[in-house]
Design a protein around this motif. Structure first.
Motif, PDB file in Angstrom:
ATOM      1  N   MET A  59       0.826  -1.207   0.000  1.00 36.33           N
ATOM      2  CA  MET A  59       0.000   0.000   0.000  1.00 36.33           C
ATOM      3  C   MET A  59       0.861   1.257   0.000  1.00 36.33           C
ATOM      4  O   MET A  59       0.487   2.274  -0.574  1.00 36.33           O
ATOM      5  CB  MET A  59      -0.943  -0.015   1.198  1.00 36.33           C
ATOM      6  CG  MET A  59      -1.952  -1.161   1.176  1.00 36.33           C
ATOM      7  SD  MET A  59      -2.766  -1.402  -0.432  1.00 36.33           S
ATOM      8  CE  MET A  59      -3.616   0.171  -0.629  1.00 36.33           C
ATOM      9  N   PHE A  60       2.016   1.181   0.657  1.00 42.25           N
ATOM     10  CA  PHE A  60       2.944   2.315   0.576  1.00 42.25           C
ATOM     11  C   PHE A  60       3.338   2.547  -0.877  1.00 42.25           C
ATOM     12  O   PHE A  60       3.375   3.686  -1.344  1.00 42.25           O
ATOM     13  CB  PHE A  60       4.188   2.035   1.415  1.00 42.25           C
ATOM     14  CG  PHE A  60       5.178   3.173   1.437  1.00 42.25           C
ATOM     15  CD1 PHE A  60       5.271   4.001   2.536  1.00 42.25           C
ATOM     16  CD2 PHE A  60       6.004   3.423   0.350  1.00 42.25           C
ATOM     17  CE1 PHE A  60       6.180   5.055   2.555  1.00 42.25           C
ATOM     18  CE2 PHE A  60       6.908   4.470   0.351  1.00 42.25           C
ATOM     19  CZ  PHE A  60       6.996   5.293   1.467  1.00 42.25           C
ATOM     20  N   ALA A  61       3.642   1.467  -1.587  1.00 37.28           N
ATOM     21  CA  ALA A  61       4.028   1.579  -2.990  1.00 37.28           C
ATOM     22  C   ALA A  61       2.919   2.209  -3.818  1.00 37.28           C
ATOM     23  O   ALA A  61       3.157   3.112  -4.636  1.00 37.28           O
ATOM     24  CB  ALA A  61       4.386   0.198  -3.538  1.00 37.28           C
ATOM     25  N   THR A  62       1.696   1.748  -3.614  1.00 34.49           N
ATOM     26  CA  THR A  62       0.557   2.293  -4.359  1.00 34.49           C
ATOM     27  C   THR A  62       0.357   3.766  -4.043  1.00 34.49           C
ATOM     28  O   THR A  62       0.133   4.589  -4.945  1.00 34.49           O
ATOM     29  CB  THR A  62      -0.723   1.505  -4.014  1.00 34.49           C
ATOM     30  OG1 THR A  62      -0.515   0.116  -4.305  1.00 34.49           O
ATOM     31  CG2 THR A  62      -1.911   2.011  -4.814  1.00 34.49           C
ATOM     32  N   GLN A 346       9.920  10.020  -8.372  1.00 32.75           N
ATOM     33  CA  GLN A 346      10.158   9.402  -7.070  1.00 32.75           C
ATOM     34  C   GLN A 346       9.021   8.476  -6.673  1.00 32.75           C
ATOM     35  O   GLN A 346       9.252   7.404  -6.099  1.00 32.75           O
ATOM     36  CB  GLN A 346      10.298  10.480  -5.996  1.00 32.75           C
ATOM     37  CG  GLN A 346      11.621  11.191  -6.015  1.00 32.75           C
ATOM     38  CD  GLN A 346      11.722  12.159  -4.860  1.00 32.75           C
ATOM     39  OE1 GLN A 346      12.373  11.878  -3.862  1.00 32.75           O
ATOM     40  NE2 GLN A 346      11.067  13.290  -4.980  1.00 32.75           N
ATOM     41  N   GLY A 347       7.808   8.885  -6.978  1.00 28.88           N
ATOM     42  CA  GLY A 347       6.667   8.028  -6.672  1.00 28.88           C
ATOM     43  C   GLY A 347       6.755   6.700  -7.397  1.00 28.88           C
ATOM     44  O   GLY A 347       6.485   5.643  -6.821  1.00 28.88           O
ATOM     45  N   LEU A 348       7.163   6.745  -8.664  1.00 26.16           N
ATOM     46  CA  LEU A 348       7.275   5.518  -9.451  1.00 26.16           C
ATOM     47  C   LEU A 348       8.385   4.612  -8.930  1.00 26.16           C
ATOM     48  O   LEU A 348       8.210   3.394  -8.802  1.00 26.16           O
ATOM     49  CB  LEU A 348       7.527   5.858 -10.920  1.00 26.16           C
ATOM     50  CG  LEU A 348       6.341   6.484 -11.672  1.00 26.16           C
ATOM     51  CD1 LEU A 348       6.788   6.996 -13.032  1.00 26.16           C
ATOM     52  CD2 LEU A 348       5.213   5.471 -11.834  1.00 26.16           C
ATOM     53  N   THR A 349       9.550   5.194  -8.620  1.00 23.89           N
ATOM     54  CA  THR A 349      10.660   4.365  -8.145  1.00 23.89           C
ATOM     55  C   THR A 349      10.435   3.898  -6.714  1.00 23.89           C
ATOM     56  O   THR A 349      10.756   2.748  -6.369  1.00 23.89           O
ATOM     57  CB  THR A 349      11.993   5.127  -8.259  1.00 23.89           C
ATOM     58  OG1 THR A 349      11.891   6.408  -7.600  1.00 23.89           O
ATOM     59  CG2 THR A 349      12.355   5.350  -9.717  1.00 23.89           C
ATOM     60  N   PHE A 350       9.887   4.768  -5.863  1.00 22.99           N
ATOM     61  CA  PHE A 350       9.515   4.346  -4.521  1.00 22.99           C
ATOM     62  C   PHE A 350       8.502   3.212  -4.603  1.00 22.99           C
ATOM     63  O   PHE A 350       8.600   2.207  -3.887  1.00 22.99           O
ATOM     64  CB  PHE A 350       8.895   5.517  -3.744  1.00 22.99           C
ATOM     65  CG  PHE A 350       9.747   6.007  -2.608  1.00 22.99           C
ATOM     66  CD1 PHE A 350       9.980   5.218  -1.502  1.00 22.99           C
ATOM     67  CD2 PHE A 350      10.296   7.281  -2.646  1.00 22.99           C
ATOM     68  CE1 PHE A 350      10.757   5.667  -0.455  1.00 22.99           C
ATOM     69  CE2 PHE A 350      11.076   7.746  -1.603  1.00 22.99           C
ATOM     70  CZ  PHE A 350      11.311   6.942  -0.499  1.00 22.99           C
ATOM     71  N   ALA A 353      10.066  -0.086  -5.769  1.00 24.79           N
ATOM     72  CA  ALA A 353      10.875  -0.693  -4.708  1.00 24.79           C
ATOM     73  C   ALA A 353      10.000  -1.306  -3.625  1.00 24.79           C
ATOM     74  O   ALA A 353      10.238  -2.439  -3.177  1.00 24.79           O
ATOM     75  CB  ALA A 353      11.806   0.357  -4.102  1.00 24.79           C
ATOM     76  N   ARG A 354       8.969  -0.582  -3.218  1.00 27.25           N
ATOM     77  CA  ARG A 354       8.147  -1.097  -2.123  1.00 27.25           C
ATOM     78  C   ARG A 354       7.258  -2.258  -2.578  1.00 27.25           C
ATOM     79  O   ARG A 354       6.908  -3.114  -1.771  1.00 27.25           O
ATOM     80  CB  ARG A 354       7.320   0.031  -1.524  1.00 27.25           C
ATOM     81  CG  ARG A 354       8.169   1.099  -0.805  1.00 27.25           C
ATOM     82  CD  ARG A 354       8.920   0.521   0.391  1.00 27.25           C
ATOM     83  NE  ARG A 354       9.871   1.455   0.964  1.00 27.25           N
ATOM     84  CZ  ARG A 354       9.616   2.260   1.987  1.00 27.25           C
ATOM     85  NH1 ARG A 354       8.424   2.250   2.540  1.00 27.25           N
ATOM     86  NH2 ARG A 354      10.545   3.065   2.453  1.00 27.25           N
ATOM     87  N   TYR A 355       6.888  -2.294  -3.847  1.00 29.39           N
ATOM     88  CA  TYR A 355       6.163  -3.473  -4.345  1.00 29.39           C
ATOM     89  C   TYR A 355       7.041  -4.718  -4.219  1.00 29.39           C
ATOM     90  O   TYR A 355       6.595  -5.774  -3.753  1.00 29.39           O
ATOM     91  CB  TYR A 355       5.762  -3.285  -5.807  1.00 29.39           C
ATOM     92  CG  TYR A 355       4.525  -2.445  -6.021  1.00 29.39           C
ATOM     93  CD1 TYR A 355       3.359  -2.695  -5.303  1.00 29.39           C
ATOM     94  CD2 TYR A 355       4.512  -1.412  -6.950  1.00 29.39           C
ATOM     95  CE1 TYR A 355       2.219  -1.927  -5.498  1.00 29.39           C
ATOM     96  CE2 TYR A 355       3.376  -0.639  -7.153  1.00 29.39           C
ATOM     97  CZ  TYR A 355       2.236  -0.900  -6.428  1.00 29.39           C
ATOM     98  OH  TYR A 355       1.113  -0.134  -6.627  1.00 29.39           O
ATOM     99  N   VAL A 356       8.303  -4.586  -4.645  1.00 33.78           N
ATOM    100  CA  VAL A 356       9.223  -5.715  -4.542  1.00 33.78           C
ATOM    101  C   VAL A 356       9.450  -6.087  -3.076  1.00 33.78           C
ATOM    102  O   VAL A 356       9.465  -7.267  -2.705  1.00 33.78           O
ATOM    103  CB  VAL A 356      10.565  -5.390  -5.224  1.00 33.78           C
ATOM    104  CG1 VAL A 356      11.581  -6.496  -4.976  1.00 33.78           C
ATOM    105  CG2 VAL A 356      10.363  -5.195  -6.726  1.00 33.78           C
ATOM    106  N   MET A 357       9.616  -5.078  -2.230  1.00 34.09           N
ATOM    107  CA  MET A 357       9.827  -5.331  -0.807  1.00 34.09           C
ATOM    108  C   MET A 357       8.611  -5.992  -0.166  1.00 34.09           C
ATOM    109  O   MET A 357       8.735  -6.800   0.760  1.00 34.09           O
ATOM    110  CB  MET A 357      10.164  -4.024  -0.087  1.00 34.09           C
ATOM    111  CG  MET A 357      11.508  -3.438  -0.450  1.00 34.09           C
ATOM    112  SD  MET A 357      11.749  -1.798   0.265  1.00 34.09           S
ATOM    113  CE  MET A 357      13.251  -1.273  -0.572  1.00 34.09           C
TER     114      MET A 357
END
Length: 426
Positions: A59-62, A346-350, A353-357
């Motif tokens: 959800m952070f990633a989204t 930044q939103g896209l790269t964050f 990364a958080r989707y993978v995490m």
């Protein structure tokens, strides 16, 4: 308040923006620490614990992808004036959760709002920084991120053995901070750089500009680097208590004591990075951080996962996370992308990364319990790959986002030379 008022007190604005990182770090560790307690309270399996932490990251990633784009389209202030209200609502839901379903719902809302806040606030920090202090100001966000982690660890030490009361104390801290920051942010003006960017040609503000030259390679490089270098810091941040309890055969309270010891190191590391982020010495810190990224999990394996070897892992993680992980990623993102697309990129790269995490975190508790050596071997391999990207690729990219870069709209315009001192490229 005038549109330039916040530029006259950049560190005040940076503090309010950087509190997004404080809450990010505090939320990750709070959910990770609380999940150990909630595992017993709600009869959660190791898969459920992994799922709870994975949901937070997902959800952070989204939220980062959505909020990052809205920050460029609507403005920094409009986004971060709203998302902390939503964040507080999610925390209240967790505090009142009578069962697993409600707990997961609260974490979903909390993660979504937190994700939206971070890229927007980082962009504001960079754009309102004093001249010559852009990278140092953004590095301040990592200091606040570690401060959030440290405060939660201190609270966990005193309240770690109080059962559900400790969960309420930990999440209550998040609620109080979120409400206080939201109130103070209401007096901060919109980013002056963002307002000026509205007069630039539309194609520089278009979403497609993020994927085209001269910014597309920067998006791939920063995203890939953050994904790979962020796995270990995220794992230790989320599952530090789980590692100590299940591999070190100790307690949550002991984990909090370890946190106290590493907290001093972590804050010193962050303050040093903050001081040197605008200087050539930052490249030395990068090398040390990349070495730590590999050495930490290697020490855990060689030490047979003793409590001492886990302490070494936590200290190495602290150094790596700031000097070669998320702390440096945040700085590079501001330097590489211009105002018009900074929050979006930044939103896209964050988000990536958080989707993978999130996926990685879903399997982490089970892998730690069943094959800890193989798990650490994966972290070591990822650290090696991050070293190649961090030393040979990212330093070559042009810095389109530095404030002293000349304006322009042609491909490559508005860029300053790449940082090639590590690679020898000319």
């Amino acid at each position: 308040m005038s549109t330039t008022a916040s530029r006259t007190r950049p560190w005040y604005t940076a503090t309010l923006g950087g509190m997004a990182s404080y809450l990010d770090g505090a939320t990750i560790v709070t959910v990770g620490m609380a999940s150990v307690i909630l595992q017993q309270q709600f009869s959660m399996s190791s898969w459920s614990v992994g799922a709870l932490n994975a949901v937070l990251m997902f959800m952070f990633a989204t939220g980062a992808v959505i909020g990052g784009r809205l920050g460029d389209v609507l403005g920094r202030r409009k986004v971060y004036a709203v998302d902390l209200v939503v964040y507080a609502a999610g925390v209240v839901t967790v505090l009142c959760a009578p069962n697993q379903a409600t707990l997961f719902a609260g974490v979903i809302v909390t993660g979504l709002a937190m994700g939206a806040d971070v890229p927007t606030s980082l962009a504001l920090m960079a754009e309102e920084a004093a001249a010559g202090r852009q990278s140092s100001t953004v590095a301040y966000a990592q200091t606040l991120w570690l401060a959030g982690v440290a405060v939660v660890q201190i609270l966990g030490y005193f309240a770690g053995d109080l059962g559900m009361l400790s969960v309420r104390i930990l999440f209550g801290h998040l609620l109080v901070v979120a409400v206080a920051v939201w109130v103070l942010r209401r007096g901060v003006a919109e980013s002056a750089d963002w307002q000026r960017s509205r007069t630039t040609p539309g194609r520089r503000r278009d979403l497609r500009a993020v994927f085209r030259k001269p910014y597309g390679l920067g998006l791939v490089a920063t995203g890939l680097y953050f994904v790979i270098s962020g796995i270990m810091p995220n794992t230790v941040g989320q599952f530090g208590a789980f590692l100590v309890v299940n591999l070190g055969h100790s307690t949550v309270q002991v984990f909090s004591m370890i946190g106290w010891a590493t907290m001093v190191v972590g804050l010193a590391v962050a303050l040093l990075f903050q001081r040197l982020a605008d200087s050539p010495v930052r490249r030395v810190l990068l090398v040390i951080g990349l070495v730590s990224l590999v050495a930490g999990p290697l020490a855990a394996v060689l030490g047979d996962f003793s409590l001492l070897s886990l302490v070494v892992l936590f200290v190495a993680n602290t150094v790596a996370g700031t000097w070669a992980g998320e702390g440096l990623y945040k700085v590079w993102s501001q330097e590489i992308f211009p105002t018009e697309i900074r929050s979006t990129a930044q939103g896209l790269t964050f988000g990536a990364a958080r989707y993978v995490m999130a996926v990685f975190g879903l399997f982490t508790p089970t892998l730690v319990e069943e094959t800890p050596t193989m798990f650490m071997g994966v972290l070591i391999s990822l650290g090696a790959v991050a070293t190649v990207i961090g030393l040979l690729w990212l330093p070559r990219l042009p810095r389109n986002g530095l404030r002293d870069a000349p304006p322009g709209d042609a491909p490559g315009a508005g860029a300053v030379p790449a940082d090639t001192s590590l690679t020898g490229a000319g």
